[in-house]
Motif scaffolding. Structure first.
Motif, PDB file in Angstrom:
ATOM      1  N   ALA B  17     -14.499  38.337  55.415  1.00  0.00           N
ATOM      2  CA  ALA B  17     -13.502  38.383  56.470  1.00  0.00           C
ATOM      3  C   ALA B  17     -12.106  38.122  55.912  1.00  0.00           C
ATOM      4  O   ALA B  17     -11.108  38.371  56.565  1.00  0.00           O
ATOM      5  CB  ALA B  17     -13.838  37.364  57.547  1.00  0.00           C
ATOM      6  N   ASP B  20      -9.328  42.592  53.092  1.00  0.00           N
ATOM      7  CA  ASP B  20      -9.407  43.894  53.750  1.00  0.00           C
ATOM      8  C   ASP B  20      -9.229  44.983  52.706  1.00  0.00           C
ATOM      9  O   ASP B  20      -8.118  45.263  52.291  1.00  0.00           O
ATOM     10  CB  ASP B  20      -8.332  43.993  54.840  1.00  0.00           C
ATOM     11  CG  ASP B  20      -8.287  45.390  55.462  1.00  0.00           C
ATOM     12  OD1 ASP B  20      -9.119  46.249  55.086  1.00  0.00           O
ATOM     13  OD2 ASP B  20      -7.424  45.611  56.324  1.00  0.00           O
ATOM     14  N   GLU B  46     -16.291  45.130  68.074  1.00  0.00           N
ATOM     15  CA  GLU B  46     -17.128  44.124  67.423  1.00  0.00           C
ATOM     16  C   GLU B  46     -18.122  44.792  66.456  1.00  0.00           C
ATOM     17  O   GLU B  46     -18.299  44.335  65.317  1.00  0.00           O
ATOM     18  CB  GLU B  46     -17.890  43.348  68.516  1.00  0.00           C
ATOM     19  CG  GLU B  46     -18.750  42.205  68.031  1.00  0.00           C
ATOM     20  CD  GLU B  46     -17.948  41.119  67.333  1.00  0.00           C
ATOM     21  OE1 GLU B  46     -16.799  40.842  67.766  1.00  0.00           O
ATOM     22  OE2 GLU B  46     -18.458  40.563  66.324  1.00  0.00           O
ATOM     23  N   SER B  49     -16.188  45.982  63.472  1.00  0.00           N
ATOM     24  CA  SER B  49     -15.804  44.843  62.652  1.00  0.00           C
ATOM     25  C   SER B  49     -16.984  44.391  61.784  1.00  0.00           C
ATOM     26  O   SER B  49     -16.846  44.148  60.581  1.00  0.00           O
ATOM     27  CB  SER B  49     -15.307  43.715  63.566  1.00  0.00           C
ATOM     28  OG  SER B  49     -15.464  42.465  62.954  1.00  0.00           O
ATOM     29  N   SER B  55     -12.368  41.468  59.926  1.00  0.00           N
ATOM     30  CA  SER B  55     -12.157  40.968  61.286  1.00  0.00           C
ATOM     31  C   SER B  55     -11.591  42.061  62.192  1.00  0.00           C
ATOM     32  O   SER B  55     -11.049  43.062  61.714  1.00  0.00           O
ATOM     33  CB  SER B  55     -11.183  39.792  61.262  1.00  0.00           C
ATOM     34  OG  SER B  55      -9.906  40.261  60.864  1.00  0.00           O
ATOM     35  N   LYS B  56     -11.733  41.847  63.499  1.00  0.00           N
ATOM     36  CA  LYS B  56     -11.168  42.810  64.443  1.00  0.00           C
ATOM     37  C   LYS B  56      -9.651  42.925  64.260  1.00  0.00           C
ATOM     38  O   LYS B  56      -9.098  44.018  64.336  1.00  0.00           O
ATOM     39  CB  LYS B  56     -11.495  42.404  65.885  1.00  0.00           C
ATOM     40  CG  LYS B  56     -12.912  42.783  66.288  1.00  0.00           C
ATOM     41  CD  LYS B  56     -13.111  42.769  67.783  1.00  0.00           C
ATOM     42  CE  LYS B  56     -13.598  41.394  68.225  1.00  0.00           C
ATOM     43  NZ  LYS B  56     -13.908  41.358  69.676  1.00  0.00           N
ATOM     44  N   SER B  58      -7.999  42.653  61.561  1.00  0.00           N
ATOM     45  CA  SER B  58      -7.744  43.509  60.395  1.00  0.00           C
ATOM     46  C   SER B  58      -7.858  44.979  60.781  1.00  0.00           C
ATOM     47  O   SER B  58      -7.101  45.828  60.313  1.00  0.00           O
ATOM     48  CB  SER B  58      -8.730  43.206  59.266  1.00  0.00           C
ATOM     49  OG  SER B  58      -8.519  41.910  58.769  1.00  0.00           O
ATOM     50  N   ILE B  59      -8.834  45.282  61.644  1.00  0.00           N
ATOM     51  CA  ILE B  59      -8.973  46.675  62.093  1.00  0.00           C
ATOM     52  C   ILE B  59      -7.735  47.094  62.877  1.00  0.00           C
ATOM     53  O   ILE B  59      -7.183  48.178  62.668  1.00  0.00           O
ATOM     54  CB  ILE B  59     -10.252  46.852  62.943  1.00  0.00           C
ATOM     55  CG1 ILE B  59     -11.498  46.627  62.058  1.00  0.00           C
ATOM     56  CG2 ILE B  59     -10.307  48.248  63.564  1.00  0.00           C
ATOM     57  CD1 ILE B  59     -12.812  46.796  62.769  1.00  0.00           C
TER      58      ILE B  59
END
Lengths: 210, 210
Positions: B17, B20, B46, B49, B55-56, B58-59
């Motif tokens: 996490a 990235d 989710e 991710s 992590s969300k 980061s997305i």
């Protein structure tokens, strides 16, 4: 659904939780419609209960589980398809003629049992029933591939297309009907026209023979 | 996924996490894989991710929404398909030769962009992006149907199969590849073999010409 309106009790009898107008067959029709719309995995007994307009316990009066509905539905599709292979014209004669007969009758069966075959084609393999259905589909495909192989060895079909590939493309063409055919729509071709188009295209090709 | 392992940063860099490793393109590859596996509707941020191992938030650094990922993915498929129609061999010459070129190149594009075209073919129409993609697909089909119509009127294709039906069966055959082709599997035919099998079957037919 391809069923005539008078086969649908839900149209004749108001849907209320107090009244169960279903036979196992008509309940199955509703279930298949919901499975095709939401996907089998995405359908709960609650969804079926709402679509049928009867309580979950009324549904359990007819069937033990959602999976039993799936089994009955894909069995109806598979029984129709395997029956084609047992027809006299599928068993006697030159392989190319038997293959053409099987192609024609498989296409007609798909159209006649459209919602059931559509469901069969979308089976994923998450449950025992789905894995069994996939296995039966493979068996059907193998038997058709065997006919194709024989027709090539009898000199009636071209040998420059791999038999497995040809079988897949033939079924690709036939099975695609489930994706676009909506009977009763004004512009829709008849089952007969579609079937002849499949046979003509697959065996004769689109290009005009000089 | 059709990407080579060394194009997948997640294989090179441990998924944590804190890190990235994605570019917009490599994140898109992961998203397309998840969409095809779970269905677009069934995929949450989710799920993405977890599949990407970031992590969300980061997305959200890469894209504004799940729908933006879908738009980018189906655009990649559609751009490849529409580019085929602009190739010189698709624009000049007899219609039958242009149609054969388009058939060959559409099939190759489907195989080259397999996960993207697979996703495009499964689009349902629940969001604006999906409806736009369906509209573009229809436009592509219409342009191919037009070529087919012209080839019939130039006397090169048979006139006894309805043009709309023939177009649907042709695409049925081509699009089915997305259902069964798994590149890299030992028994798999090459993209070239599949493409030639499609062209030979669709234009020449399986039956041997006497």
């Amino acid at each position: 659904m391809t069923m005539a309106a008078d086969n649908r009790p839900a149209n004749a009898v108001p849907r209320t939780a107090n009244r169960d107008p279903y036979t196992p067959q008509t309940l199955l029709e509703v279930a298949v419609e919901v499975f095709n719309e939401r996907g089998y995995d995405g359908t709960s007994m609650e969804h079926l209960s709402r679509a049928a307009g009867i309580s979950k316990s009324s549904i359990y009066h007819h069937v033990r589980s959602k999976e039993e509905l799936l089994r009955r539905a894909v069995s109806h599709a598979l029984d129709g398809l395997f029956a084609v292979l047992d027809e006299p014209a599928a068993r006697h004669g030159r392989a190319v003629d038997r293959l053409e007969h099987v192609t024609r009758r498989t296409t007609l069966t798909l159209i006649e049992r459209l919602p059931y075959v559509t469901l069969l084609l979308r089976v994923r393999g998450n449950t025992g029933t789905e894995r069994w259905a996939l296995e039966r589909r493979r068996e059907f495909d193998h038997r058709v591939a065997e006919l194709l192989r024989q027709a090539v060895s009898e000199g009636d079909l071209r040998a420059d297309v791999d038999v497995r590939l040809a079988t897949r493309l033939l079924f690709g063409m036939i099975n695609s009907i489930a994706e676009w055919y909506r009977p009763g729509r004004g512009d829709a071709a008849s089952a007969q026209e579609i079937t002849e188009a499949v046979v003509t295209t697959a065996f004769g090709g689109l290009r005009l023979r000089q």
